[in-house]
Write a protein that holds these residues in place. Structure first.
Motif, short mmCIF file in Angstrom:
data_model
loop_
_atom_site.label_atom_id
_atom_site.label_comp_id
_atom_site.label_asym_id
_atom_site.label_seq_id
_atom_site.Cartn_x
_atom_site.Cartn_y
_atom_site.Cartn_z
N PHE A 228 4.72 1.93 -1.63
CA PHE A 228 3.56 2.08 -2.52
C PHE A 228 2.33 1.32 -2.00
CE2 PHE A 228 6.94 2.63 -5.97
CZ PHE A 228 6.92 4.00 -5.81
N ALA A 229 2.37 0.88 -0.76
CA ALA A 229 1.21 0.17 -0.21
C ALA A 229 0.04 1.13 -0.02
CB ALA A 229 1.58 -0.45 1.14
N ALA A 230 -1.16 0.58 -0.08
CA ALA A 230 -2.36 1.40 0.14
C ALA A 230 -2.29 2.03 1.53
CB ALA A 230 -3.60 0.53 0.01
N ARG A 231 -2.84 3.22 1.66
CA ARG A 231 -2.78 3.92 2.95
C ARG A 231 -4.17 4.43 3.34
NH1 ARG A 231 -3.07 9.32 1.94
NH2 ARG A 231 -2.29 10.06 3.91
N TRP A 249 -1.17 5.37 -2.50
CA TRP A 249 -0.02 5.46 -1.58
C TRP A 249 0.42 6.89 -1.34
CZ3 TRP A 249 4.40 7.87 -3.22
CH2 TRP A 249 4.52 8.08 -4.59
N ASN A 250 0.20 7.78 -2.30
CA ASN A 250 0.78 9.12 -2.23
C ASN A 250 -0.20 10.12 -1.63
OD1 ASN A 250 2.16 11.49 -2.61
ND2 ASN A 250 2.64 11.12 -4.77
N ALA A 251 0.13 10.67 -0.48
CA ALA A 251 -0.77 11.62 0.18
C ALA A 251 -0.99 12.86 -0.68
CB ALA A 251 -0.19 12.02 1.53
N VAL A 451 10.49 8.17 -1.59
CA VAL A 451 9.19 8.30 -0.92
C VAL A 451 9.51 8.51 0.56
CG1 VAL A 451 7.01 7.19 -0.38
CG2 VAL A 451 8.08 6.82 -2.60
N GLY A 452 9.23 9.71 1.02
CA GLY A 452 9.64 10.04 2.39
C GLY A 452 11.16 10.02 2.45
#
Lengths: 567, 67
Positions: A228-231, A249-251, A451-452
């Motif tokens: 959930f880290a910033a991307r 975090w979520n594309a 997640v992934g």
């Protein structure tokens, strides 16, 4: 002009919601009438992530259907954000207020959190300008401001994250007791400390008390920090994304325009202009609120980046793994709210300063262009975030299943094991399992997330037990389960052995409902009385603040009437 | 003079908005890099090249989110 601007933003973003139905996307789940169930008010087996939000939605269902509540909330968020920012900015030109209004109601943060369905967090976002305005009025010693701080913070505190942001904002912005911003001879502020921070802290009582009494694991999977880290959203990477208030975090929750090659350049331009405007903010808020807001914004930016920076992410993993409740920090980008409002205020004042330097009507043209810049840079927030917020109707058999459960309430297991669903009737959009809010009984569903390729563990012991039974080939229902709901239209499978000797009650194209003949009602989980204490405490604080606010308005009106009646 | 200045400023602001708007609209209409990466990962999983977590039918489905 501000109200017209807010109305235009609401229409531009929410126009597709004119159609009937419910927008179901990620965490945004509305149902025809959400029951006011005890396990939603005070969940005993999971962490209180939607406390007191679910209680408020359940209460609203007494007077209004879910589709209406959803539209009112979303429209109010956009309108309050725009009007609040427009009124907060200390601008001298009216168009600069419009720059702030559109700038705050059209940010990547708002778009991304809307796309991931976190409307409760957006209520905090919308309340933030009002909270800052009231906190500043407290610093200036204006009567009635304390009550307004509490009321704005109460709106922000519909989720635990919002409650924390409101508390920190109040503590940072409200001046310590006894000092006056106008010097020793100036008016004394309205007892800001410790009354206000304590009152705002009390608004967090519902989720704090429920979490303390919950049987669920209070710590989180440390793997969630990385997940959930910033991307980054473009070539600018994570820092540029956060600086522009994006970086979720979520594309899948990022508007496509955020990947554009010019986005980092636009962000850099915004920052330069905001830096140009900060001086004006500091001068016009000479009592010190501007500096404190800047510190708060800087802090929120740092917290947002914690999980994505190599050095600090390890420390955050350790904290999330060991400290109860620290899981709130795992999705750090949601703490960007103070940064977003500070950026927008400074941007609007920077735009005003530029406009002041352009002779004639050129200044107005500059302000109009900069007001439109957020919309032009993020065009896919319009029309329901590029058509992604589409209302749909629940299939009719959901009501059939709900009626069966309502007639004989008891715990429900929702299968296949997944917290989120992708229904063909919802265009495949991902949504949190609606069974938990649609049915008038507690629903056990999987609480793990993937997640992934990373599967993040959940905290519910009941869900873990169901998973273990399925893995061992045993029936999912023991004597504590009344119903088993199999959702056949969401993908996934249920091993036939898991359904054991259940009685089929309903079979439709999408749903199959089984009754467990071996069900024996058990005593309810959780300490209901103590959970109620949290709600009562927060409710009392809101009532007292509302009464003070109402009494103040009434007394001003009386004074005006009295003055007007004098010859 | 004032009108000329306004004209120049208006043209500059309009050009800036047009450039930013066209770039943003193109990015919004084209599949983003993250979307392509997600699709490629999905295809790899469908072809049996996914991670270990993808093979267990009792694990949550992989649609919740992608970084």
């Amino acid at each position: 002009m501000l109200y017209a601007c807010a109305a235009a933003v609401v229409v531009a973003v929410l126009a597709p919601l004119a159609r009937a139905g419910y927008v179901l996307r990620y965490d945004m789940v509305f149902v025809p009438r959400q029951p006011l169930r005890w396990d939603l008010l005070a969940p005993a087996g999971t962490l209180p992530r939607a406390v007191p939000q679910d209680a408020l939605v359940g209460l609203s269902a007494v007077v209004a259907p879910g589709w209406l509540v959803q539209r009112v909330v979303l429209a109010a968020v956009l309108a309050a954000a725009a009007i609040g920012a427009g009124r907060l900015v200390p601008a001298r030109r009216a168009p600069a207020r419009v720059v702030a209004a559109i700038g705050y109601a059209w940010t990547p943060f708002l778009a991304e959190r809307l796309l991931i369905g976190q409307w409760g967090l957006l209520v905090c976002y919308a309340a933030m300008p009002w909270l800052i305005r009231a906190a500043r009025d407290v610093r200036l010693g204006r009567p009635g401001a304390g009550a307004r701080v509490v009321l704005a913070a109460a709106c922000a505190a519909v989720t635990p994250t919002g409650g924390l942001i409101a508390l920190v904002t109040t503590v940072v912005l409200v001046r310590p007791a006894g000092s006056s911003p106008h010097g020793p001879a100036g008016p004394r502020p309205w007892r800001p400390v410790p009354v206000l921070p304590v009152a705002v802290a009390a608004l967090n009582a519902p989720w704090v008390v429920v979490a303390a009494g919950s049987g669920a694991l209070a710590t989180s999977d440390p793997g969630a920090v990385g997940a959930f880290a910033a991307r980054g959203e473009n070539w600018g990477g994570m820092p540029a994304a956060l600086a522009g208030t994006g970086g979720i975090w979520n594309a899948a929750a990022v508007p496509g325009s955020r990947s554009g090659p010019l986005v980092p350049l636009v962000t850099a331009g915004l920052l330069v202009l905001a830096g140009f405007g900060f001086g004006a903010l500091r001068r016009r808020w000479a009592e010190g609120t501007a500096t404190r807001l800047a510190w708060l914004a800087g802090g929120s930016l740092l917290v947002s980046a914690l999980g994505a920076v190599p050095g600090t992410s390890g420390a955050l993993r350790a904290v999330v793994d060991q400290v109860p409740g620290a899981g709130l920090l795992r999705d750090g980008q949601k703490f960007l709210i103070p940064y977003a409002i500070c950026l927008v205020l400074c941007f609007a004042l920077g735009a005003e300063r530029i406009a002041d330097r352009v002779p004639g009507t050129g200044g107005r043209v500059v302000l109009a262009g900069l007001a439109l810049l957020p919309v032009v840079a993020l065009p896919d927030l319009a029309w329901g975030a590029g058509g992604k917020l589409r209302p749909v109707e629940y299939p009719a058999e959901w009501e059939t299943v709900a009626a069966a459960v309502r007639a004989d309430p008891g715990p429900v297991v929702s299968l296949p094991m997944s917290a989120y669903r992708a229904y063909p009737w919802n265009s495949g959009a991902i949504v949190y399992d609606p069974a938990g809010r649609y049915l008038a009984a507690p629903v056990v569903a999987d609480d793990r997330l993937r997640v992934g390729d990373t599967v993040l563990s959940g905290e519910s012991a009941a869900a873990a037990e169901i998973r273990a039974r399925l893995a061992d080939g045993r029936p999912v229902a023991d004597e504590h389960v009344r119903w088993v709901l199999v959702q056949r239209d969401t993908g996934g499978s249920v091993p036939p052995a898991g359904l054991g000797a259940l009685t089929e009650v309903h079979r439709g194209p999408a749903l199959v409902l089984y009754r467990n003949p071996g069900y024996a009602a058990a005593a309810p989980d959780g300490d209901r009385l103590s959970a109620l204490v949290g709600y009562l405490l927060a409710g009392m604080v809101v009532v007292v603040a509302g009464w003070r606010r109402f009494a103040r308005t009434k007394s001003i009106r009386r004074r005006q009437e009295w003055a007007g009646s004098r010859p | 003079m004032g009108r000329f200045t306004t004209l120049i400023v208006g043209a500059a602001v309009g050009a800036l908005l047009a450039v930013v708007g066209v770039a943003a609209a193109m990015a919004a209409l084209n599949p983003s890099a993250s979307k392509v990466a997600t699709q490629m990962a999905d295809e790899a999983k469908a072809n049996g090249q996914g991670g270990r977590a993808a093979e267990d039918p009792l694990d949550p489905p992989n649609f919740y989110g992608a970084r």
